[in-house]
Design an enzyme around this catalytic site. Structure first.
Site, PDB file in Angstrom:
ATOM      1  N   ASP A  31      35.293  -2.412 -21.207  1.00  0.00           N
ATOM      2  CA  ASP A  31      34.355  -1.983 -20.264  1.00  0.00           C
ATOM      3  C   ASP A  31      32.989  -2.650 -20.654  1.00  0.00           C
ATOM      4  OD1 ASP A  31      32.613  -1.357 -18.437  1.00  0.00           O
ATOM      5  OD2 ASP A  31      33.635   0.844 -18.275  1.00  0.00           O
ATOM      6  N   TYR A  36      25.889  -5.521 -14.447  1.00  0.00           N
ATOM      7  CA  TYR A  36      24.914  -6.355 -13.774  1.00  0.00           C
ATOM      8  C   TYR A  36      23.533  -6.553 -14.498  1.00  0.00           C
ATOM      9  CZ  TYR A  36      28.058  -5.921  -9.472  1.00  0.00           C
ATOM     10  OH  TYR A  36      29.059  -6.135  -8.715  1.00  0.00           O
ATOM     11  N   GLU A 124      35.958  -4.713 -15.972  1.00  0.00           N
ATOM     12  CA  GLU A 124      36.816  -4.058 -17.254  1.00  0.00           C
ATOM     13  C   GLU A 124      38.051  -4.955 -17.291  1.00  0.00           C
ATOM     14  OE1 GLU A 124      37.486  -0.110 -15.934  1.00  0.00           O
ATOM     15  OE2 GLU A 124      35.688  -0.096 -14.890  1.00  0.00           O
TER      16      GLU A 124
HETATM   17  P1  DGT Z   1      28.713   1.121 -17.756  1.00  0.00           P
HETATM   18  O1  DGT Z   1      30.063   0.687 -17.793  1.00  0.00           O
HETATM   19  O2  DGT Z   1      28.669   2.855 -17.564  1.00  0.00           O
HETATM   20  O3  DGT Z   1      27.738   0.874 -18.950  1.00  0.00           O
HETATM   21  O4  DGT Z   1      27.785   0.591 -16.615  1.00  0.00           O
HETATM   22  P2  DGT Z   1      28.094  -0.301 -15.491  1.00  0.00           P
HETATM   23  O5  DGT Z   1      26.981  -0.876 -14.824  1.00  0.00           O
HETATM   24  O6  DGT Z   1      28.869  -1.716 -16.330  1.00  0.00           O
HETATM   25  O7  DGT Z   1      29.119   0.246 -14.509  1.00  0.00           O
HETATM   26  P3  DGT Z   1      30.828  -0.241 -14.195  1.00  0.00           P
HETATM   27  O8  DGT Z   1      31.418  -0.447 -15.091  1.00  0.00           O
HETATM   28  O9  DGT Z   1      31.193   1.305 -13.556  1.00  0.00           O
HETATM   29  O10 DGT Z   1      30.493  -1.022 -13.145  1.00  0.00           O
HETATM   30  C1  DGT Z   1      30.198  -2.582 -13.199  1.00  0.00           C
HETATM   31  C2  DGT Z   1      29.402  -3.108 -12.394  1.00  0.00           C
HETATM   32  O11 DGT Z   1      29.899  -2.970 -11.131  1.00  0.00           O
HETATM   33  C3  DGT Z   1      27.974  -2.207 -12.359  1.00  0.00           C
HETATM   34  O12 DGT Z   1      27.066  -3.005 -13.124  1.00  0.00           O
HETATM   35  C4  DGT Z   1      27.414  -2.504 -10.892  1.00  0.00           C
HETATM   36  C5  DGT Z   1      28.839  -2.722 -10.315  1.00  0.00           C
HETATM   37  N1  DGT Z   1      29.133  -1.363  -9.495  1.00  0.00           N
HETATM   38  C6  DGT Z   1      29.688  -0.185 -10.040  1.00  0.00           C
HETATM   39  N2  DGT Z   1      29.775   0.617  -9.292  1.00  0.00           N
HETATM   40  C7  DGT Z   1      29.504   0.220  -7.980  1.00  0.00           C
HETATM   41  C8  DGT Z   1      29.273   0.693  -6.671  1.00  0.00           C
HETATM   42  O13 DGT Z   1      29.694   1.676  -6.367  1.00  0.00           O
HETATM   43  N3  DGT Z   1      28.878  -0.134  -5.663  1.00  0.00           N
HETATM   44  C9  DGT Z   1      28.267  -1.292  -5.926  1.00  0.00           C
HETATM   45  N4  DGT Z   1      27.927  -2.258  -5.003  1.00  0.00           N
HETATM   46  N5  DGT Z   1      28.512  -1.826  -7.167  1.00  0.00           N
HETATM   47  C10 DGT Z   1      29.126  -1.192  -8.237  1.00  0.00           C
HETATM   48 MG    MG Z   2      30.728  -1.291 -17.295  1.00  0.00          MG
END
Ligand code: DGT
Ligand code: MG
Length: 527
Positions: A31, A36, A124
């Site tokens: 992951d 973004y 992921e």
């Molecule tokens: P992490 O994995 O906790 O370090 O943080 P992220 O940002 O990688 O979060 P993740 O793995 O849940 O989601 C990957 C990307 O998907 C994140 O950077 C932005 C997008 N994303 C996640 N959840 C949502 C959502 O509910 N709505 C939208 N529009 N985009 C989302």
């Molecule tokens: Mg992530």
């Protein structure tokens, strides 16, 4: 804290269900950290070190770890985020193209380690590396990264999974190192003997860390989740049903009477969620399919003339073809989508599709390049013909959206799919070359199939069967009985029973896609 006594049901279920548990596989879940936000920081290094939020509409969809330390959370409103962290820098994340591009690059790197890579969302991936274990004598079975419940890690499982998982952790580290050195991106990894556990364990140390779960600790990991809704795949609807049954802890789900669960949820779901509550997940890493169509849409205030439509379509075609070119398969269908605005101010979407021949002048296996001038004219003329079927141009009209989408991609040998195991078995379009060029980590080992657990090998073979085209442009070996689309040289090296399977598959092609989808485990098939 004293443990709740769940009585005989728990012990009975625990023994019965855990006896179906297998530890044969080594699965890595990767992951990407604040995905973004990292993409934005890589493109604009001046953002590094500052608290950064990525906005879509009025929501911060993600933020970097500097912003998290200052109280910003994923999916917070921009207003609240700025209240928490007035120095928050916001970047617009509405155009997903750069995130998709990075996602594809990540996938390609992971595929150089194993063909069994399954995408889950944009950031992921599950990677089954079972076939690589015990292959690298230079790998010492020491764990790289964290171990869940390290104090108990002295317990080794009789099946040998402890050493296999240790080796898996070294490979996970190599993957993450390569993602960092080639793309500049950091990630977290979970290493376990199934997808569910790998995903859960990977989230226990963040960011830029990895954690291994030895099988003896899997029940404790599941218990630590506390509530069934924390099991991936148990959504709010399922959770409500469970609460009606009085099931509001993982332990109660483990101890639940299966007959009652079946009555409420149906046999398949009841079995699956009870197994998941014990950390058992026999679903395999399913190689991610390539998209069936590739397209884009553009909305605008209004367009009222054919000249403007033509101009818009031309711009849109440039964008869409760039994606098709990247994908590499030649489409045979094109679809136009139009949103018409009626006098009453309500709008209606309509779409029309037709065949298009973009092979003229090209051998069907030639690499796809930019559209020639003639091809572009042909596509625009076809699209304008479709437009006239949707819009009566003799009367006044207004459109507020146009979309172009290509589909009808060839399968199997005609499109050496980037993401498919078939690519390792298909003939190359280049003479004197039968396998893809070696990857950084060396060529795919064809004996991989032999070393997969029986049930997984069977499913992979079924996949291969269904990916084989009915007609092939490939050269066949004249003196060898070899299925169409399969490189005879590679075929010869396969074990006899697999050769038989492949030959039988030629005669009796039963697409795996006709299998009923498994709703509960859809979370593993999100892309
Ligand atoms: P992490 O994995 O906790 O370090 O943080 P992220 O940002 O990688 O979060 P993740 O793995 O849940 O989601 C990957 C990307 O998907 C994140 O950077 C932005 C997008 N994303 C996640 N959840 C949502 C959502 O509910 N709505 C939208 N529009 N985009 C989302
Ligand atoms: Mg992530």
């Amino acid at each position: 804290m004293e443990e709740e006594d769940l009585g005989d049901d728990f012990s009975y279920n625990s023994v019965a269900i855990q006896s179906s548990e297998k530890h044969e596989r080594v699965i890595i879940h990767i992951d990407i950290d604040c995905f973004y936000a990292q993409v934005e920081m890589i493109q604009n290094p001046s953002l590094c070190g500052k608290p950064l939020g990525i906005k879509q509409k009025n929501i911060v969809v993600t933020c970097n770890y500097e912003a998290r330390a200052l109280g910003v959370e994923k999916l917070m409103s921009i207003k609240t985020a700025l209240e928490k962290c007035p120095s928050l820098v916001l970047a617009n994340g509405e155009d997903l193209k750069k995130y998709r591009d990075m996602s594809e690059k990540i996938y390609q790197i992971l595929q150089s380690f194993s063909p069994f890579v399954e995408k889950l969302g944009l950031d992921e991936n599950f990677i089954d590396i079972s076939h690589k274990i015990n292959k690298s004598p230079e790998i010492k079975p020491e764990v790289s990264g964290h171990i869940f419940e390290e104090k108990n890690s002295g317990e080794t499982c009789a099946c040998g999974c402890t050493d296999r998982l240790k080796e898996g952790s070294i490979i996970a580290q190599e993957m993450r190192n390569q993602l960092k050195s080639e793309l500049g991106i950091t990630s977290c990894a979970g290493i376990a003997c199934n997808k569910l556990l790998a995903k859960l364990i990977g989230a226990t140390h963040k960011p830029n860390q990895q954690t291994t779960l030895f099988s003896a600790s899997s029940l404790n990991l599941m218990k630590s989740l506390k509530h069934p809704r924390n099991i991936p795949g148990i959504g709010s609807a399922m959770n409500r049903k469970l609460e009606v049954l009085g099931i509001d802890t993982i332990e109660k789900l483990q101890a639940a009477d299966l007959f009652k669960l079946v009555e409420a949820l149906g046999a398949k779901t009841a079995n699956q969620i009870q197994q998941l509550s014990f950390g058992i997940d026999n679903s395999r890493v399913k190689i991610t399919d390539r998209p069936k169509s590739i397209g884009a849409e553009d909305g605008f205030p209004t367009i009222k003339s054919e000249t403007e439509v033509r101009k818009k379509l031309k711009c849109l075609l440039d964008r869409v073809w760039e994606l098709v070119e990247k994908d590499g398969r030649r489409p045979s269908q094109v679809k136009l989508t139009v949103r018409k605005l009626h006098a009453t101010n309500h709008s209606v979407r309509e779409a029309r599709q037709t065949a298009i021949d973009l092979t003229t002048g090209f051998p069907s296996n030639a690499p796809l390049g930019p559209l020639s001038e003639n091809q572009e004219k042909k596509v625009i003329t076809t699209l304008m013909n479709l437009f006239e079927k949707v819009v009566n141009c003799d009367e006044s009209w207004q459109v507020t959206l146009l979309g172009i989408s290509f589909s009808g991609f060839p399968s199997g040998i005609e499109s050496p799919a980037k993401n498919s195991i078939n690519k390792y078995f298909t003939c190359s379009s280049r003479p004197n070359e039968t396998l893809p060029p070696p990857t950084k980590r060396g060529r795919f080992d064809e004996s991989v199939l032999q070393e997969l657990p029986d049930d997984i090998r069977q499913e992979v073979l079924e996949d291969m069967k269904c990916q084989m085209p009915s007609s092939s442009t490939s050269q066949q070996s004249a003196d060898f009985d070899c299925p169409k689309g399969v490189d005879p040289q590679v075929f010869r090296e396969l074990p006899v029973e697999i050769q038989k399977e492949l030959l039988a598959g030629e005669k009796n092609k039963k697409p795996i896609a006709t299998k009923k989808p498994n709703n509960l485990l859809q979370y593993f098939r999100k892309v």
